[in-house]
Motif scaffolding. Structure first.
Motif, PDB file in Angstrom:
ATOM      1  N   ARG A  77       0.841  -1.209   0.000  1.00 22.93           N
ATOM      2  CA  ARG A  77       0.000   0.000   0.000  1.00 22.93           C
ATOM      3  C   ARG A  77       0.869   1.249   0.000  1.00 22.93           C
ATOM      4  O   ARG A  77       0.632   2.201  -0.745  1.00 22.93           O
ATOM      5  N   ARG A  78       1.905   1.243   0.833  1.00 19.88           N
ATOM      6  CA  ARG A  78       2.818   2.396   0.875  1.00 19.88           C
ATOM      7  C   ARG A  78       3.584   2.532  -0.453  1.00 19.88           C
ATOM      8  O   ARG A  78       3.849   3.641  -0.909  1.00 19.88           O
ATOM      9  N   GLN A  79       3.933   1.386  -1.057  1.00 16.36           N
ATOM     10  CA  GLN A  79       4.615   1.436  -2.356  1.00 16.36           C
ATOM     11  C   GLN A  79       3.718   2.081  -3.395  1.00 16.36           C
ATOM     12  O   GLN A  79       4.167   2.883  -4.228  1.00 16.36           O
ATOM     13  N   ALA A  80       2.419   1.751  -3.354  1.00 21.33           N
ATOM     14  CA  ALA A  80       1.478   2.355  -4.302  1.00 21.33           C
ATOM     15  C   ALA A  80       1.386   3.860  -4.067  1.00 21.33           C
ATOM     16  O   ALA A  80       1.352   4.646  -5.021  1.00 21.33           O
ATOM     17  N   GLU A  81       1.366   4.268  -2.788  1.00 19.72           N
ATOM     18  CA  GLU A  81       1.345   5.701  -2.480  1.00 19.72           C
ATOM     19  C   GLU A  81       2.594   6.391  -3.014  1.00 19.72           C
ATOM     20  O   GLU A  81       2.519   7.467  -3.605  1.00 19.72           O
ATOM     21  N   LEU A  82       3.765   5.769  -2.798  1.00 20.91           N
ATOM     22  CA  LEU A  82       5.021   6.347  -3.288  1.00 20.91           C
ATOM     23  C   LEU A  82       5.015   6.466  -4.811  1.00 20.91           C
ATOM     24  O   LEU A  82       5.440   7.488  -5.366  1.00 20.91           O
ATOM     25  N   ARG A  83       4.538   5.417  -5.467  1.00 17.79           N
ATOM     26  CA  ARG A  83       4.504   5.434  -6.932  1.00 17.79           C
ATOM     27  C   ARG A  83       3.605   6.566  -7.433  1.00 17.79           C
ATOM     28  O   ARG A  83       3.957   7.311  -8.347  1.00 17.79           O
ATOM     29  N   LYS A  84       2.430   6.728  -6.814  1.00 14.19           N
ATOM     30  CA  LYS A  84       1.505   7.796  -7.221  1.00 14.19           C
ATOM     31  C   LYS A  84       2.107   9.170  -6.960  1.00 14.19           C
ATOM     32  O   LYS A  84       1.986  10.085  -7.786  1.00 14.19           O
ATOM     33  N   ALA A  85       2.775   9.296  -5.809  1.00 13.58           N
ATOM     34  CA  ALA A  85       3.399  10.574  -5.489  1.00 13.58           C
ATOM     35  C   ALA A  85       4.511  10.888  -6.484  1.00 13.58           C
ATOM     36  O   ALA A  85       4.672  12.045  -6.902  1.00 13.58           O
ATOM     37  N   CYS A  86       5.281   9.889  -6.871  1.00 18.29           N
ATOM     38  CA  CYS A  86       6.347  10.090  -7.863  1.00 18.29           C
ATOM     39  C   CYS A  86       5.759  10.571  -9.184  1.00 18.29           C
ATOM     40  O   CYS A  86       6.253  11.526  -9.791  1.00 18.29           O
TER      41      CYS A  86
END
Length: 123
Positions: free
Chosen positions: A41-50
């Protein structure tokens, strides 16, 4: 109209640093699995933020996203009566087509039985 997405300072802080590979995937160390530093879930957040900040996710050490699997479409199962209806109709039609021969054979068998029952003497 989509609203602007706000990310926490912690997520934005992680965009500025490069992370090792094991931060994003579980690792096997001393016969034990260690969970990744960032959950999926955090990886998905990081990817979206990137992506929203025009940063390449690979530049901070994130692995490439896995391609999504294509769902296989299965035909609906239906009821047994509906599934076997066509075969049943074919069988009925085949039996109807054979009916004249069956009737003829039945009449001949009936006539033979009648002949057997007749006495051989004329009186």
């Amino acid at each position: 109209m989509a609203t602007a997405r706000k990310f926490s300072d912690a997520v934005l802080k992680h965009l500025k640093t490069k992370h090792p590979e094991n931060a994003f995937s579980p690792t096997f160390v001393n016969n034990h699995w260690r969970s990744p530093k960032f959950s999926l879930r955090r990886q998905a957040e990081l990817r979206k933020a990137c992506l929203l900040n025009n940063i390449d996710p690979a530049s901070i050490g994130m692995p490439e996203p896995k391609p999504q699997k294509i769902m296989q479409k299965k035909p609906p199962k239906g009821h047994k009566q509906q599934r076997e209806y066509a075969a049943k109709q074919e069988k009925i039609q085949k039996n109807l087509d054979d009916m004249p021969q069956k009737i003829q054979k039945w009449k001949m068998d009936l006539a033979k039985e009648k002949e057997k029952l007749k006495p051989s003497l004329p009186f």
